[in-house]
Each structure stands twice: as structure tokens, then as C-alpha cells.
Scaffold this motif. Sequence first.
Motif, short mmCIF file in Angstrom:
data_model
loop_
_atom_site.label_atom_id
_atom_site.label_comp_id
_atom_site.label_asym_id
_atom_site.label_seq_id
_atom_site.Cartn_x
_atom_site.Cartn_y
_atom_site.Cartn_z
N LEU A 140 48.91 40.51 42.40
CA LEU A 140 48.19 39.32 42.86
C LEU A 140 49.07 38.36 43.63
O LEU A 140 48.58 37.56 44.42
N LEU A 141 50.39 38.43 43.40
CA LEU A 141 51.32 37.52 44.06
C LEU A 141 52.41 38.32 44.75
O LEU A 141 52.98 39.24 44.16
N ALA A 142 52.71 37.95 45.97
CA ALA A 142 53.68 38.71 46.75
C ALA A 142 55.11 38.28 46.48
O ALA A 142 56.04 39.01 46.76
N ASP A 143 55.31 37.08 45.98
CA ASP A 143 56.67 36.58 45.82
C ASP A 143 57.13 36.66 44.38
O ASP A 143 56.48 37.24 43.52
N GLY A 144 58.28 36.07 44.12
CA GLY A 144 58.87 36.14 42.79
C GLY A 144 58.16 35.32 41.74
O GLY A 144 58.60 35.29 40.60
N ALA A 145 57.09 34.63 42.09
CA ALA A 145 56.38 33.80 41.12
C ALA A 145 55.65 34.62 40.06
O ALA A 145 55.18 34.07 39.07
N SER A 146 55.57 35.92 40.27
CA SER A 146 54.82 36.76 39.33
C SER A 146 55.42 36.72 37.93
O SER A 146 54.70 36.79 36.94
N GLU A 147 56.73 36.61 37.84
CA GLU A 147 57.38 36.56 36.52
C GLU A 147 56.91 35.35 35.73
O GLU A 147 56.59 35.45 34.55
N ALA A 148 56.88 34.19 36.38
CA ALA A 148 56.45 32.96 35.70
C ALA A 148 54.99 33.04 35.29
O ALA A 148 54.61 32.62 34.20
N VAL A 149 54.15 33.58 36.18
CA VAL A 149 52.73 33.71 35.87
C VAL A 149 52.53 34.63 34.67
O VAL A 149 51.77 34.33 33.74
N LEU A 162 42.63 37.54 32.53
CA LEU A 162 41.90 36.51 33.26
C LEU A 162 42.80 35.31 33.55
O LEU A 162 42.76 34.75 34.65
N PHE A 163 43.63 34.95 32.59
CA PHE A 163 44.54 33.83 32.81
C PHE A 163 45.56 34.16 33.90
O PHE A 163 45.94 33.30 34.69
N ILE A 164 46.01 35.41 33.93
CA ILE A 164 46.93 35.83 34.99
C ILE A 164 46.26 35.66 36.34
O ILE A 164 46.86 35.13 37.29
N GLU A 165 45.02 36.11 36.46
CA GLU A 165 44.28 35.97 37.72
C GLU A 165 44.12 34.50 38.10
O GLU A 165 44.32 34.12 39.27
N GLN A 166 43.74 33.67 37.14
CA GLN A 166 43.48 32.27 37.44
C GLN A 166 44.77 31.53 37.80
O GLN A 166 44.80 30.71 38.72
N LEU A 167 45.85 31.81 37.07
CA LEU A 167 47.12 31.17 37.39
C LEU A 167 47.63 31.61 38.75
O LEU A 167 48.16 30.82 39.53
N GLU A 176 22.10 28.80 46.71
CA GLU A 176 21.45 29.62 45.70
C GLU A 176 22.51 30.32 44.87
O GLU A 176 23.69 30.37 45.24
N ALA A 177 22.08 30.87 43.74
CA ALA A 177 22.99 31.65 42.91
C ALA A 177 23.20 33.02 43.54
O ALA A 177 22.25 33.62 44.07
N SER A 178 24.43 33.52 43.48
CA SER A 178 24.72 34.84 44.04
C SER A 178 24.79 35.92 42.97
O SER A 178 24.84 37.11 43.29
N THR A 179 24.80 35.52 41.70
CA THR A 179 24.82 36.47 40.59
C THR A 179 23.80 36.03 39.55
O THR A 179 23.49 34.84 39.45
N PRO A 180 23.26 36.96 38.77
CA PRO A 180 22.34 36.57 37.69
C PRO A 180 23.03 35.68 36.67
O PRO A 180 24.26 35.67 36.56
N VAL A 181 22.24 34.95 35.91
CA VAL A 181 22.78 34.08 34.86
C VAL A 181 23.60 34.90 33.89
O VAL A 181 23.17 35.94 33.40
N GLY A 182 24.82 34.44 33.63
CA GLY A 182 25.69 35.11 32.67
C GLY A 182 26.47 36.28 33.22
O GLY A 182 27.34 36.81 32.54
N GLU A 183 26.17 36.70 34.44
CA GLU A 183 26.87 37.85 35.03
C GLU A 183 28.23 37.41 35.55
O GLU A 183 28.35 36.38 36.21
N ARG A 184 29.25 38.19 35.28
CA ARG A 184 30.58 37.88 35.76
C ARG A 184 30.89 38.69 37.01
O ARG A 184 30.47 39.83 37.14
N ARG A 185 31.67 38.12 37.90
CA ARG A 185 32.08 38.86 39.09
C ARG A 185 33.04 39.97 38.68
O ARG A 185 33.76 39.87 37.69
N SER A 186 33.05 41.03 39.45
CA SER A 186 34.00 42.11 39.21
C SER A 186 35.40 41.64 39.59
O SER A 186 35.60 41.02 40.62
N SER A 187 36.35 41.96 38.74
CA SER A 187 37.72 41.56 39.02
C SER A 187 38.26 42.32 40.21
O SER A 187 38.02 43.52 40.38
N ARG A 188 39.00 41.61 41.05
CA ARG A 188 39.64 42.24 42.20
C ARG A 188 41.02 42.79 41.84
O ARG A 188 41.68 43.42 42.66
N ALA A 189 41.44 42.54 40.62
CA ALA A 189 42.77 42.98 40.20
C ALA A 189 42.71 44.43 39.73
O ALA A 189 41.66 44.92 39.29
#
Length: 682
Positions: free
Chosen positions: A444-453, A462-467, A206-219
Motif C-alpha cells: 500500500l505504501l511505496a516508501d519506508g513508512a510501511s514499517e511504522a504503519v 483494515l487499520f493498516i489500510e486506513q493508516l 446516491e448510494a453506490s452500495t447496498p446498506v451494510g455492504e462493504r467495499r472490496s479491499s484493494r489490498a
Amino acid sequence: MNACVNCGQENPSIARFCLACGRELSAATPREERRVVSVIFVDLVGFTAQSDQRDPEDVQAILGPYHECARREIESFGGRVEKFIGDAVMGVFGAPTAYGDDAERATRAALAVRDALRPLDLQFRIAVNTGEALVTIDARPEHGEAMVAGDVVNTAARLQHAAPVDGIVVGAETHRLTRDAIVYEPLEAVVAKGKADAVEAWLAVEASTPVGERRSSRAPFVGRTRELEVLRGIWERTAAERKPHLVTVFGQAGVGKSRLASEFAAAVEQLGGRTIRGRSLPYRESSAYFAFALQVKQLCGIFETDTREVGLRKLREEVETLVGVGAADEISQHLAILLGLDPDHSVSDRETLFFSVRVFIEAVARDRPTMLVFEDLHWADSSLLDLVELLAGRLRDLPILVLALARPDLLDARPAWGGGLAAYSALPLEPLSQEDSRLLAEHLLADGASEAVAANAEGNPLFIEQLAATMLETSAGAARTSLPNSIRGLLAARLDALPAKERTLLLDAAVVGKTFWRGALEAMGDGQELSDLLGALERRDLVRRDTVSSFEGDRQYSFTHVLIRDAAYELLPRARRRERHAQVARFFEQVTSEVGEATTAKARHWRDAGEPERALEHFVNAGEQAERGWAKEQAVALYREALALVPEGDMALRREVTMKLAVALQAEYHVTDARLLGLGEG
């Protein structure tokens, strides 16, 4: 009618040439693109065997309502039915137009099909799968022309065969893209014909959120202190001076409009106000005033599960409490029409309807300072846009703030949006700074990859979160060779919203690279209307003209974001890429010498054009230039690229390039040793 694939003009079926651009219609090459699509398969269980025992008219009596039901639900979520094959239905999301959330739309459509088929007393199996496909943009499914081709289609069919009766199975990528909006149960991997490995599968519940509703960012919320202070100042003035105000926050998808509004709403609550939210949807809207209807329902405590009678009673009671018994009948009846609770009546003119809305909102704001939030207003019907502007323009002496969130597309539909209003503010939401991007990535990232992201996302939260999520999920931190599909879908949706000529030009420019030149576009045959089209792309903040050009007498441009360039490039099929790369390589050969960065550019364009011999020569030349300039690491990389292009049987050439690589490697090691010794001595 016959649509021209060159300009989109609809032509009579008897026409041989396009009425708008003159192109020969019969000779038009189908437009093909590589796209991430979500495919839905619906099939009835045991129907083929049952049909053998039935009269053809009885079979059609069952298939007709079934096909119509599946089509209605798929199309209501923005999908397209590609074909009916007996009792099987195949639909496509993400082509010919992407919306950015196509996997979620496809899965919600599957849930809607499931619920709609149950009253028909039919057993079925449904599957949804997401992946890359070659899409024929101008295909006509109604004439039996296939629109999508690729493994994503075959895998969707295999998953459908493995689905439980009356169940919905999705593949791995669909699950990854939709797990925040859909509840799933894990299934055993599906052993599919033609697949070396078992296919991961999940059962959609089943759907966990209404149509069009976005999840709250954890960042964490970073980098918007200034914008939040501006909004807070407007609210304090609105509440204290009782002067209604309209604020529109403009920003591209993922830049943080909803998050900013959420943080601002929390501040409004702390200051004694209340926030009522409504969202416009690009699909499945029940009325033109959908977002406002959601707000009225919240104010009146009306739930979607309420019966019509219960909804009308709650509406009448709340209106009577706010405006009094005398005016309650007329206003509640008008609002009931707007909410879709009273299909039997109508209003003689829109001004009367809007006046009732105004009276109701005035009563709401008198009770308590109020903020009305209209999210995704760029998708709103023109009637809702009129209503929002009317409320902003005619409300008086009330502590009410109207906050609209929209992409810049809104200004295409309403160039004068907010014009003429005494109390109006536009707040452009720009990408995060590099420092704020890095800070968010570090959370969001514990290692040195944060600079590249942070660098690759170019300020889009949003792109930072997805990457970051993609990097965490990729085994052993392995690098991806393409954009995550979540980002690719959002950017494809933005590109699909462009006029055809602007979009074509942008895809051609992507072949040149992050930086491109007008001359290169002319070499690809994009000479007509080039100045106007480039100007339009600049206004849309997709490209920018650089103040200095590397080529004398030529205009130089850059994509505003490298991800936009990458998304545009990935839409091109291989054949068109090769053709365009060859044209760009010839352009560089005509306007540049055999020295400098252009040598490497020519090498890579010839390689991507499928001309390895020409590319190899340029790679070797570029490697030699790098060696002479003591750029030993770059020389090693270039010789390695050259070596990969040497024909299998040419041993002499292989030895020659290998020797150059060996010498460069030895020099690189000496340079590295020297650096280490220098550091040690320091």
C-alpha cells in the motif's frame, strides 16, 4: 424517570439519591467526552416567510409530518434527533453511542430524508458534517439540553445554508469517510461566516452500495493461509461425506473476517459448490430474519425492486421446483411470511415455520453442495440465532456448510453458541503477524513508512489500510497527532459496547499509558470491584496482565493494542484528562524514586495535568540522567521539552535550560560524528 450519571440506574423523578449507588442525583456532574460525530441539518426552503401568511394550525399541519418524517429516517439509521427549531432539524450520529460507520449512516439518513420528503411537496436543504465535538453523554434533548458542542455543528449549519434546493451537501471529512459507499459530485468550496478558509463541499447523489455492504479491499490477501486451509478441509469433508457443519469465524472489527469468507467462497466455487450470503444489520432491518431472507431472495431470484406479486410468484415457482407441487403451497406461504411478502397471514408456532425453512434448505443442498454465509451475526436477532443453530443441528446427510462471521460480542449474548452440536468448529481470527503486516503495508505504501504503519496497526488489516491511506493523503507525509477518524470510530464503537464500569476503568487506564498499574487505578478512585473489572477487560482481550511488574508488589497490565489505548484516551475531555494526569503523577511520586524512566513519566504527567513548573523540574532531572548515561539524543529531546515549559518572564531559568540544551546538542553531534567515522573506517 431520572438516569443516574454514575451507574445508569433509572430513578423516579422525585428521587434525590440514586436507588442503586446512592449518589446524589442533583449533584451529579454531567458526563462529557470528546467524540467524532456526524451532524445532519435539515431545513425547509422559504418556510419561515410562508408561515407569516398562514394560520398557526396550518403551519403545524405541515411541520408535524415533516418533523416525524425526518425523525423516523434519522433514527432508523441509528442517529438521534437533538432538536427541532421551527422548520430546522438537527440530528447526531456517533453520540451517545458510536457504531463505527456513523458518517455513512448520517449520509444514508440524509438520502432517505430527501426521498421521504419529496412526496410531501416540500423544498429543503440538507447538510452532513463530521468532526470532533464535546458530547454531553447524559444530555436530555427532549428537555432542551444540548448534546454536542463544537465547530462541527457550526460548519454543518453553514453547509446547509449553502446547499442547493432539494440537495445534500457534505463536508470534507464526511466525504473522505463515505466516498466508497456514496456517489458524489464536487462543488465549489463554501465561503462560510466565521471561517478563515473556504469549506470544501460535495453534493451527495446516491448510494453506490447496498446498506451494510462493504467495499472490496484493494489490498492483497496475506497471512491467512492456515485459516483458509482449515476451512477448505472442512468444506471437502462436508461435501464428500454429506455431513452438515457449522463454522463460526470470530474476530474484532477490521481483522479480516469478510475477506477470509470471500476468498473461501471463491475456493468453494472452484470445487463445484455455491455460496449464498446474508448479512445482519444493526439498523433498518425489516424483519428478525433479515440475513436469511436475503439468502432466500438470492436463491429465488427476487430483487428488492420487485413488486409483492412478482416476489410471491418467483418464490412459489422456485419452491415448487425444489420440493414438488404437493408441499409447495405450505412451504412457500411460510417463507413468504418470513420474507415479509405476506403480511396477511401468520404461523401458529415457530417450530412449523422452522420446519418449512429446513425442508427448503435441504432441497437446495440436494441440488448442489451449498455454503450459507451469515455475516455480522453478532448483530442478529435472537430468532435468527435460533434458526442458524437449528439448521446446524437438524440438517442431515447433506453437503451444506453454514459459515457464521461474528465479533466476540456474540458470545456475550450466546455463551453456549455451538455447544452440543456434533459438527461445529470455532475459528478465532487473530491479528496478522508483524511480517504479514509489513508485507501488506508495503503493497500500500511505496516508501519506508510501511514499517511504522505495520507497527501502529498491530495486525489489523483494515487499520493498516486506513493508516496507509491517511499517510498518502496527508500533504508531504506530515505526521498526524491523532488517530484517523475511520479507526477512531471503529474503536469507539467497541468501547461503547462495554458495560459502563468497565468502560470507565479502561478510559482511566488510558491516562497512565500503554502500560498501567493497579495502584495507579486505585489512586484515581477505581478501587471498588477492580479485580473483577480488570478480569472482564482481560477476557475481552482489551488488556493483559503482564507476568513481570516494574513496581514491586503491584500488578502491571498493558493494553493489547496501542490504538485501543489511544482511542480511549481521546474520548476524555481536557478537564478530566488533567485531573487524572495529576493523580497518576502523584502516584508515581509516591511509589518511585527520582531516577530511571519514572522521572520522565512524572514530567509528562505533570505537564499534561497543567502543572508546567512541576513538569519542568522533572524534565530537567530526566535530561541530566540521560546525559550521564550517554543517551545524548534523549537528553536533547528532554531539554527541549523542558525549555518549552519555561515561563516567558523567567530569563535566568531560560538561560540555564538553554545552556544545558546547548551542551547536550554539542555532545550529540560529537557522538554522531564518531559513529560516522567508525562506519567509514569499517
